[in-house]
Motif scaffolding. Structure first.
Motif, PDB file in Angstrom:
ATOM      1  N   THR A 219       5.435 -12.857  -0.730  1.00  0.00           N
ATOM      2  CA  THR A 219       4.151 -12.997  -1.434  1.00  0.00           C
ATOM      3  C   THR A 219       4.192 -12.293  -2.785  1.00  0.00           C
ATOM      4  O   THR A 219       3.731 -12.841  -3.806  1.00  0.00           O
ATOM      5  CB  THR A 219       3.020 -12.417  -0.560  1.00  0.00           C
ATOM      6  N   TYR A 243       3.580 -19.052  -2.586  1.00  0.00           N
ATOM      7  CA  TYR A 243       2.552 -18.035  -2.337  1.00  0.00           C
ATOM      8  C   TYR A 243       1.587 -18.493  -1.234  1.00  0.00           C
ATOM      9  O   TYR A 243       1.243 -17.714  -0.332  1.00  0.00           O
ATOM     10  CB  TYR A 243       1.785 -17.755  -3.629  1.00  0.00           C
ATOM     11  N   HIS A 247       1.196 -16.747   2.323  1.00  0.00           N
ATOM     12  CA  HIS A 247      -0.118 -16.211   2.677  1.00  0.00           C
ATOM     13  C   HIS A 247      -0.584 -16.773   4.028  1.00  0.00           C
ATOM     14  O   HIS A 247      -1.131 -16.037   4.866  1.00  0.00           O
ATOM     15  CB  HIS A 247      -1.121 -16.547   1.577  1.00  0.00           C
ATOM     16  N   SER A 250       1.380 -15.144   6.707  1.00  0.00           N
ATOM     17  CA  SER A 250       0.894 -13.781   6.903  1.00  0.00           C
ATOM     18  C   SER A 250      -0.393 -13.757   7.723  1.00  0.00           C
ATOM     19  O   SER A 250      -0.578 -12.904   8.589  1.00  0.00           O
ATOM     20  CB  SER A 250       0.668 -13.114   5.547  1.00  0.00           C
TER      21      SER A 250
END
Length: 423
Positions: A219, A243, A247, A250
């Motif tokens: 990230t 990204y 994300h 995550s």
């Protein structure tokens, strides 16, 4: 839900049926015996009296009968008893029950009369005693059935309550009968399931911890690439995709970590489902870019759910994101109805493997691979189980899917290896 059928009631009913059948059997035998006694005591007696009195009457001797018996020849026969066929008869004259034997000798017909009043009273007493015995038999059968049912059901219910309460040491394990075998089987199976679930939870937690560090690095690197490649569209587009994927990964890791923790360790709050749904719809607008697809939050009556924010937001977000990813054109509508969140799309519908998992059915061998909905739908199903919500789906009449989360027991967490626990 199937209606409850009490095993205790079945045992008592079985004993009552046995008592009724046995009583009917003995009642038939008793009736046959009473009729046999009647034939023996009355009919044979009248025949013996006739065999004794008829010759004496023919010889002109006096015929003296004991009390209750009388012998009449043709001219002396009472009018109500005349014209009867030869043989035994039961007649009622002036309210008096009579047993009548009609016969004949060289001088004509004769009748022997027995006043049956006393015998009928004895017969009534006998049948009354049988009726009282039948009622007593039913009462005794009910009490015995209830006693045996209690002796059988009480330990089973105590074992059931112990299993529901999640007790580590189940009762009756030292018993040498079938209940002991059942208790030991429950204890062994529970221990195996607990071990498997604990191993899964620890594995999920360990893997999630290991993934957080590389995802954080990815990230951060993607953010740097977006800043440095702001003037280069290809670099900017690729870095944004990296990204966004990092994300999302995550977020999934965070959800897995939350699911791996015990429910009592999670922090809960009263959350507005409408607010979370609106936020997730805004976040997922990027998935409609470049497609003739519209994502709309249609609103509805808002309601509160007492739950961890990360889990509730992940459940709503994964549903919306899946609908946007797999719908190529048309619309995705998110709305509230009652205490439910509904996501409708005009996509191709759920694959068969995903439907089987949602319906808790075995997945066919030829569909044992990916369900076609990625990790999202599986996480939603797991979160719903954890939160005590229900996940259901329907097919739209003109194509597409309707996924629905019903927050019937909102504010309760259902651990994967425990019973319902307050949040």
């Amino acid at each position: 839900m199937r209606p409850f059928k009490s095993l205790k009631r079945r045992i008592i009913v079985a004993y009552l049926l046995f008592a009724v059948v046995a009583s009917i059997f003995f009642a038939i035998i008793a009736a046959i015996a009473v009729e046999g006694i009647e034939v023996r005591l009355v009919d044979e007696r009248l025949k013996e009296v006739a065999a004794w009195a008829s010759p004496r009457h023919a010889a002109g001797l006096s015929v003296e009968m004991p009390a209750g018996l009388s012998f009449h020849h043709a001219e002396d026969t009472p009018l109500p008893l005349r014209g009867l066929a030869p043989g035994m008869h039961e007649k009622t004259v002036d309210g008096v029950d009579l047993h009548v034997l009609v016969g004949s000798d060289v001088h004509g017909e004769f009748v022997v009369i027995d006043h049956a009043t006393e015998y009928e009273k004895i017969e009534l007493v006998v049948y009354s005693m049988f009726a009282l015995g039948f009622i007593g038999f039913l009462i005794c059968a009910s009490l015995l059935g209830a006693f045996i049912a209690n002796r059988l059901i009480t330990p089973i219910m105590s074992l059931t309550q112990a299993v529901k309460a999640g007790q580590a040491a189940l009762p009756l394990q030292d018993s040498a009968d079938e209940l002991g075998i059942l208790a030991r089987a429950f204890a062994q199976r529970t221990a195996e399931l607990t071990e498997v679930l604990d191993r899964e939870r620890f594995f999920t937690g360990d893997v999630s911890h290991e993934l957080r560090t590389p995802l954080t690095v990815i990230t951060g690197a993607a953010e740097i690439l977006m800043e440095q490649g702001s003037h280069e569209p290809l670099v900017r587009s690729a870095s944004e995709r990296i990204y966004r994927a990092a994300h999302e990964a995550s977020d999934s890791v965070t959800v897995l970590l939350r699911l791996a923790r015990a429910p009592e360790l999670l922090e809960c709050a009263s959350l507005s489902v409408a607010e979370l749904a609106r936020q997730e719809c805004l976040r997922c607008q990027s998935y409609t870019a470049g497609k003739p697809l519209t994502l709309v939050f249609a609103g509805g009556e808002d309601f509160l759910v007492n739950a961890p924010r990360e889990l509730l937001a992940a459940a709503i977000g994964n549903l919306v994101r899946n609908a946007c990813q797999y719908t190529l054109q048309g619309e995705v509508i998110v709305r509230l109805a009652g205490r439910a969140l509904i996501v409708e799309d005009t996509g191709p519908g759920l694959p068969e493997a995903a439907r089987a998992r949602l319906l808790h059915q075995p997945v066919p061998a030829n569909l044992s691979g990916s369900s076609g909905t990625g990790l999202g739908l599986g996480l939603v199903q797991r979160i719903c189980l954890y939160l005590g919500a229900d996940l259901a789906f329907n097919v739209r009449p003109f194509g597409g899917t309707i996924l629905r989360i019903d927050f019937i027991q909102a504010g309760f967490l259902r651990p994967l290896n425990e019973n319902l626990t307050g949040c």
